[in-house]
Design a protein around this motif. Structure first.
Motif, PDB file in Angstrom:
ATOM      1  N   ALA A  54      47.077  63.400 -82.365  1.00  0.00           N
ATOM      2  CA  ALA A  54      47.825  64.209 -83.303  1.00  0.00           C
ATOM      3  C   ALA A  54      49.289  64.142 -82.925  1.00  0.00           C
ATOM      4  O   ALA A  54      49.647  63.889 -81.774  1.00  0.00           O
ATOM      5  CB  ALA A  54      47.341  65.655 -83.289  1.00  0.00           C
TER       6      ALA A  54
ATOM      7  N   GLN B  73      55.251  68.241 -85.512  1.00  0.00           N
ATOM      8  CA  GLN B  73      54.463  68.841 -86.574  1.00  0.00           C
ATOM      9  C   GLN B  73      55.321  69.749 -87.439  1.00  0.00           C
ATOM     10  O   GLN B  73      55.009  70.003 -88.596  1.00  0.00           O
ATOM     11  CB  GLN B  73      53.290  69.634 -85.994  1.00  0.00           C
TER      12      GLN B  73
ATOM     13  N   SER C 208      58.265  68.588 -91.534  1.00  0.00           N
ATOM     14  CA  SER C 208      57.394  68.310 -92.669  1.00  0.00           C
ATOM     15  C   SER C 208      57.895  67.150 -93.515  1.00  0.00           C
ATOM     16  O   SER C 208      57.132  66.539 -94.251  1.00  0.00           O
ATOM     17  CB  SER C 208      57.261  69.563 -93.552  1.00  0.00           C
TER      18      SER C 208
ATOM     19  N   GLU D 133      57.691  61.700 -91.088  1.00  0.00           N
ATOM     20  CA  GLU D 133      56.423  61.397 -90.440  1.00  0.00           C
ATOM     21  C   GLU D 133      56.648  61.189 -88.951  1.00  0.00           C
ATOM     22  O   GLU D 133      57.608  60.532 -88.541  1.00  0.00           O
ATOM     23  CB  GLU D 133      55.811  60.129 -91.047  1.00  0.00           C
TER      24      GLU D 133
ATOM     25  N   ASN E 225      46.602  73.340 -92.288  1.00  0.00           N
ATOM     26  CA  ASN E 225      47.814  72.539 -92.218  1.00  0.00           C
ATOM     27  C   ASN E 225      47.795  71.646 -90.979  1.00  0.00           C
ATOM     28  O   ASN E 225      48.148  70.462 -91.040  1.00  0.00           O
ATOM     29  CB  ASN E 225      49.041  73.440 -92.209  1.00  0.00           C
ATOM     30  N   THR E 226      47.372  72.229 -89.844  1.00  0.00           N
ATOM     31  CA  THR E 226      47.274  71.437 -88.614  1.00  0.00           C
ATOM     32  C   THR E 226      46.240  70.330 -88.757  1.00  0.00           C
ATOM     33  O   THR E 226      46.458  69.189 -88.336  1.00  0.00           O
ATOM     34  CB  THR E 226      46.901  72.345 -87.431  1.00  0.00           C
TER      35      THR E 226
ATOM     36  N   LEU F 223      47.653  67.523 -90.844  1.00  0.00           N
ATOM     37  CA  LEU F 223      48.590  66.687 -90.098  1.00  0.00           C
ATOM     38  C   LEU F 223      47.853  65.765 -89.134  1.00  0.00           C
ATOM     39  O   LEU F 223      48.213  64.599 -88.967  1.00  0.00           O
ATOM     40  CB  LEU F 223      49.582  67.562 -89.341  1.00  0.00           C
ATOM     41  N   GLN F 224      46.811  66.302 -88.481  1.00  0.00           N
ATOM     42  CA  GLN F 224      46.039  65.481 -87.559  1.00  0.00           C
ATOM     43  C   GLN F 224      45.321  64.353 -88.297  1.00  0.00           C
ATOM     44  O   GLN F 224      45.298  63.210 -87.831  1.00  0.00           O
ATOM     45  CB  GLN F 224      45.022  66.352 -86.813  1.00  0.00           C
TER      46      GLN F 224
ATOM     47  N   GLN G 233      46.197  63.039 -91.172  1.00  0.00           N
ATOM     48  CA  GLN G 233      47.209  62.104 -91.664  1.00  0.00           C
ATOM     49  C   GLN G 233      47.663  61.165 -90.547  1.00  0.00           C
ATOM     50  O   GLN G 233      47.817  59.957 -90.745  1.00  0.00           O
ATOM     51  CB  GLN G 233      48.392  62.881 -92.243  1.00  0.00           C
ATOM     52  N   TYR G 234      47.863  61.737 -89.371  1.00  0.00           N
ATOM     53  CA  TYR G 234      48.290  60.943 -88.223  1.00  0.00           C
ATOM     54  C   TYR G 234      47.194  59.954 -87.815  1.00  0.00           C
ATOM     55  O   TYR G 234      47.469  58.778 -87.530  1.00  0.00           O
ATOM     56  CB  TYR G 234      48.631  61.874 -87.054  1.00  0.00           C
TER      57      TYR G 234
END
Length: 430
Positions: free
Chosen positions: A5, A11, A14, A17, A63-64, A67-68, A70-71
């Motif tokens: 992550a 993080q 926003s 990236e 949200n976390t 992001l994880q 997406q990463y």
């Protein structure tokens, strides 16, 4: 590496990236990262499917998680372009050996089984993408070129005789065989997505490495009891026996892969060389398909497998410019039409009757494709096939099918069969 992550400070950004962590050249380390990335995506997919009451903490958690995920997705996409991906994906496929074949008696829960399947398919998908790209295939050759001083006079010879490409081919065939072996009887026609993808890997690599004897070699691995088979001992032949289910999967994939505009080659002549090989191999391939089609008619194969036979036949008609006379003289042609004729006269139902419409649809697809690819207004060579088709299709009991279709509650796939007949008649009119 305990998590895959972006760092906490990234993080918060926003709009930008986070920078990806560099990939490792260490196979074990990168393998663990890929497992973690796949698990992250799978966990996010599973949790998103569960209903929940919205709350502030849930929103932060979601949200976390987003992001994880997406990463992890970016990391996996980047990974697919690396040289280490060849070995990592091979390890992913080996690591699950036998795990799904005993799924019915295993103590693994469904969640674990799905994760294993996801890892397998991702590995096969990555290898397929890399086998299609000449740039990625060269990644395998670079290390060999650094270690050896190749004495091949041309690049063509180097690709054809490369030990590393032959080793990759043998490994892919072993993965394909194992996937076929672990496929349940309900999908015995090689409809498994993993089996299909691995067959596409083998097919793309065959064109890349100029393995133009692929069909003869794979056929001979099933006939090793014949002492006169000498090519099976050559360096261009696979090391393992290939069962007929695996061979059928390759027969379905190879014509389309050879014709694909997503297959990038160091020399496009490789594509034409393979195409010429497919043209010359059409007659023995059709004989192989006929043999296994007759097995179903004798009750020795499932309708699902028969559909796989027709799908291979359809692929060859669609993507290989087979000589019209070869098709006209093949017993597989009347056998295909007879399958449609017999369906109209059969009133009994079997345990596999639910699969029959799919079989008939694929058989009809094959007939329609022949009519499209070899029209009467085409080259003069088409005349022999056109005449043969007219003779065979005149036996279709169209009137009988239409009359049965009007009977209320009539058993059998009459509605689907009427649709198949109408498609054939319409194509004949065009």
């Amino acid at each position: 590496m305990t998590s895959l992550a972006p760092p906490p400070q990234q993080q918060q950004q926003s709009l930008a990236e986070p920078e990806l962590q560099p990939h490792s050249d260490n196979v074990d380390e990168e393998l663990n990262r890929i497992r973690l990335a796949l698990d992250t995506i799978y966990a996010a997919s599973s949790s998103s499917a569960l209903p929940s009451q919205p709350s502030s903490s849930d929103n932060n958690s979601n949200n976390t998680l987003f992001l994880q995920r997406q990463y992890a997705n970016r990391y996996l996409t980047s990974f697919q372009t690396t040289a280490v991906a060849w070995v990592v994906c091979d390890r992913l496929l080996w690591e699950t050996d036998g795990s799904l074949s005993s799924a019915s008696s295993s103590t693994m829960d469904l969640h674990s089984q799905m994760k294993l399947q996801q890892r397998q398919f991702f590995a096969a998908q990555t290898l397929h993408t890399k086998c299609r790209l000449d740039h990625d295939v060269r990644q395998l050759l670079q290390q060999q070129q650094q270690q050896d001083q190749p004495n091949h006079s041309t690049t063509d010879d180097y690709y054809r005789n490369s030990p590393v490409l032959q080793s990759l081919r043998d490994s892919l065939l072993q993965h394909l065989n194992r996937s076929v072996a672990t496929t349940s009887s309900s999908t015995a026609a090689n409809h498994s997505p993993l089996t299909t993808r691995l067959a596409m890997c083998v097919s793309a690599l065959a064109v890349q490495m100029q393995w133009t004897s692929i069909l003869q070699d794979l056929l001979q691995t099933q006939q090793q009891q014949q002492p006169h088979s000498t090519s099976s001992q050559s360096s261009s032949s696979p090391a393992a026996v290939v069962p007929h289910q695996s061979f059928l999967a390759v027969l379905r994939a190879l014509p389309e892969e050879c014709a694909s505009d997503r297959l990038f080659l160091v020399n496009d002549d490789y594509r034409f060389q393979m195409r010429d090989h497919l043209i010359d191999s059409a007659a023995p391939v059709f004989a192989f398909l006929l043999h296994h089609l007759l097995q179903q008619q004798q009750g020795q194969a499932t309708p699902q497998y028969t559909r796989g036979v027709f799908q291979a036949w359809l692929a060859w008609i669609r993507y290989v410019p087979v000589r019209p006379r070869v098709i006209a003289e093949s017993p597989l042609l009347p056998a295909t039409v007879n399958t449609l004729v017999q369906a109209a006269t059969t009133t009994t139902t079997t345990a596999n009757s639910s699969s029959l419409p799919d079989v008939l649809e694929t058989a009809a697809d094959s007939v329609v494709e022949i009519l499209r690819m070899y029209p009467s207004h085409g080259p003069p060579d088409n005349a022999v096939l056109v005449q043969r088709m007219l003779t065979l299709l005149s036996n279709l009991p169209l009137q009988q099918v239409l009359s049965r279709a009007t009977i209320p509650n009539d058993e059998g796939p009459m509605e689907n069969l009427v649709r198949d007949y109408c498609r054939i008649v319409t194509e004949m009119g065009e």
